[in-house]
Motif scaffolding. Sequence first.
Motif, short mmCIF file in Angstrom:
data_model
loop_
_atom_site.label_atom_id
_atom_site.label_comp_id
_atom_site.label_asym_id
_atom_site.label_seq_id
_atom_site.Cartn_x
_atom_site.Cartn_y
_atom_site.Cartn_z
N VAL A 194 0.85 -1.18 0.00
CA VAL A 194 0.00 0.00 0.00
C VAL A 194 0.89 1.23 0.00
O VAL A 194 1.93 1.26 0.66
CB VAL A 194 -0.94 0.02 1.22
CG1 VAL A 194 -1.85 1.24 1.19
CG2 VAL A 194 -1.76 -1.26 1.29
N VAL A 195 0.47 2.27 -0.75
CA VAL A 195 1.17 3.55 -0.76
C VAL A 195 0.54 4.43 0.30
O VAL A 195 -0.66 4.73 0.23
CB VAL A 195 1.10 4.22 -2.14
CG1 VAL A 195 1.85 5.55 -2.11
CG2 VAL A 195 1.67 3.31 -3.21
N ASP A 224 -3.40 4.95 1.28
CA ASP A 224 -3.81 5.11 2.66
C ASP A 224 -3.13 6.37 3.22
O ASP A 224 -1.93 6.35 3.49
CB ASP A 224 -3.43 3.88 3.48
CG ASP A 224 -4.15 3.83 4.81
OD1 ASP A 224 -4.50 4.90 5.34
OD2 ASP A 224 -4.39 2.72 5.31
N LEU A 225 -3.87 7.45 3.35
CA LEU A 225 -3.31 8.74 3.75
C LEU A 225 -3.73 9.10 5.16
O LEU A 225 -4.86 8.85 5.57
CB LEU A 225 -3.77 9.84 2.79
CG LEU A 225 -3.32 9.72 1.34
CD1 LEU A 225 -3.95 10.83 0.50
CD2 LEU A 225 -1.81 9.76 1.22
N PRO A 247 -7.58 0.80 -6.85
CA PRO A 247 -8.57 0.09 -6.04
C PRO A 247 -9.11 0.85 -4.85
O PRO A 247 -9.87 0.28 -4.07
CB PRO A 247 -7.80 -1.14 -5.57
CG PRO A 247 -6.38 -0.72 -5.58
CD PRO A 247 -6.23 0.25 -6.69
N GLY A 248 -8.77 2.12 -4.67
CA GLY A 248 -9.44 2.88 -3.62
C GLY A 248 -8.48 3.70 -2.80
O GLY A 248 -7.27 3.47 -2.75
N VAL A 249 -9.06 4.70 -2.14
CA VAL A 249 -8.30 5.62 -1.29
C VAL A 249 -8.93 5.64 0.09
O VAL A 249 -10.15 5.66 0.24
CB VAL A 249 -8.29 7.04 -1.88
CG1 VAL A 249 -7.54 8.01 -0.96
CG2 VAL A 249 -7.64 7.04 -3.26
N THR A 250 -8.07 5.62 1.10
CA THR A 250 -8.51 5.66 2.48
C THR A 250 -7.90 6.88 3.16
O THR A 250 -6.70 7.15 2.98
CB THR A 250 -8.08 4.39 3.23
OG1 THR A 250 -8.66 3.25 2.59
CG2 THR A 250 -8.53 4.42 4.68
N ALA A 271 -18.94 11.65 -2.62
CA ALA A 271 -18.92 11.75 -4.07
C ALA A 271 -17.63 11.20 -4.66
O ALA A 271 -17.62 10.65 -5.77
CB ALA A 271 -19.12 13.21 -4.49
N ALA A 272 -16.53 11.35 -3.93
CA ALA A 272 -15.23 10.85 -4.41
C ALA A 272 -15.04 9.37 -4.15
O ALA A 272 -14.08 8.78 -4.66
CB ALA A 272 -14.10 11.64 -3.77
N GLY A 273 -15.92 8.75 -3.37
CA GLY A 273 -15.76 7.33 -3.06
C GLY A 273 -14.62 7.04 -2.11
O GLY A 273 -14.04 5.95 -2.14
N VAL A 274 -14.29 7.99 -1.24
CA VAL A 274 -13.17 7.85 -0.30
C VAL A 274 -13.70 7.25 1.00
O VAL A 274 -14.75 7.65 1.51
CB VAL A 274 -12.51 9.21 -0.03
CG1 VAL A 274 -11.44 9.08 1.05
CG2 VAL A 274 -11.89 9.75 -1.31
#
Length: 425
Positions: A194-195, A224-225, A247-250, A271-274
């Motif tokens: 994961v970045v 993952d921020l 595949p997604g942002v957390t 709206a961003a799917g976060v």
Amino acid sequence: MTSEPLERDARQPASAVPAAVLRRVLRRPAGPVGPPAVRRQAHRRQDRGRTAGRRPDRGRRYGGQPDRPSRARGPRRPLRLPPAPRPRRTARARGHRAVRRHGRAGVVRPEDVQRRATEAALLQLGHGATALRAHVRVGDVQGLGALGAVLQARRSLRGLAELTAVAVPRLLTGVAGSDGLAMLRDALKMGAGVVGGCPDLDPDPTGYVQTVLEVAAEHGCPVDLHTDAADPGRLARIAAQCGGLRPGVTLGPCGALPAEHASRTADQLAAAGVTVVCLPQGSCGAVEGRGTAPVRLLRAAGVRVAAGSGALRDVSNPVGRGDPLEAAYLLASREGLRPEDAYDAVSASARVVLGLPEVRVEAGFPAELLAVRGERLAGALSLAYSRIVIHRGRVVARTSAVREYCNSAVAAELGLPRQGRGEVS
């Protein structure tokens, strides 16, 4: 040379030196000055390499005292069948500092990193977590040493728990960020899955996030921020940048999100799917916010909310337990979530964040289960002392608790049971 008493003549001024003493000092060969222990060590250094038949003392401290070997610390000691909880964090962003002893700072060796990462994973495994993310700082002084130790811990835990390493660079913009970017790419090649990152620590948070997203897109990795969300405008820009990335942002823990901007920010994140991961048990060292994200408002806006463990017994949280059921309990008791929604944050929603398949107590689904005592889920969250953890269809951890009451007429009359046996004392 024999020692002689030195007596100052009463007629001499206080600064005068007797002639005999001065002659002895002038005849003494030149050498280092300092306390006796320092002089002995300095002469020993001068003699090394030129005195035949002598071996310099190795492994000794300054002054000739031998080093004490470090103590080998072993791991700490570690119906309903809901899916096993899966908190996303094992520790703070500096994953190699998990379970720090007494909060003391110092140089961390790779073997210490591996021990602490393994200890943190086993601690949470005993609580029921069979999949975890470890956030590891890369670059700066430690380079990739901490990441290599965490990856070694992951290999040693194979068959017990699934540990994913998150590479967290400090800087990614400007001249200083070039080294961090190169280190991040090397970390992903090394085995990080994961970045990660903390844009609040970079002079250019927008550029930092853009660089993270580009690297993640190149390697097909999730993001993952860490952010405390104290600046709603910055959080809105991050949401706009992350929209549509797969595949997604957390994001997390977002504990400092201002209440007056929470509603609009929640709509932007939805709206961003976060996904937002809150830390009800306490924050981590990478962010300053100590509160919990507004989970009810975020869920009402359509944002997927999961819960993690935060820091584990370090400076940020010296009493961190890493218990996912405690995180669910806090979401229910403090944030007002229903017990089912609170448990979903550490189980089903957490599995989605980690990219894991759904779990049901049915044939054909992964056998990732946690067996606890309790008539309903609410009772399990409040009194889940005894636990059996099942990973890939095999029992990998067991915790047993027996509650006993003293023999008394009142206890017998009320029928107070033992926690583990259902007997009356």
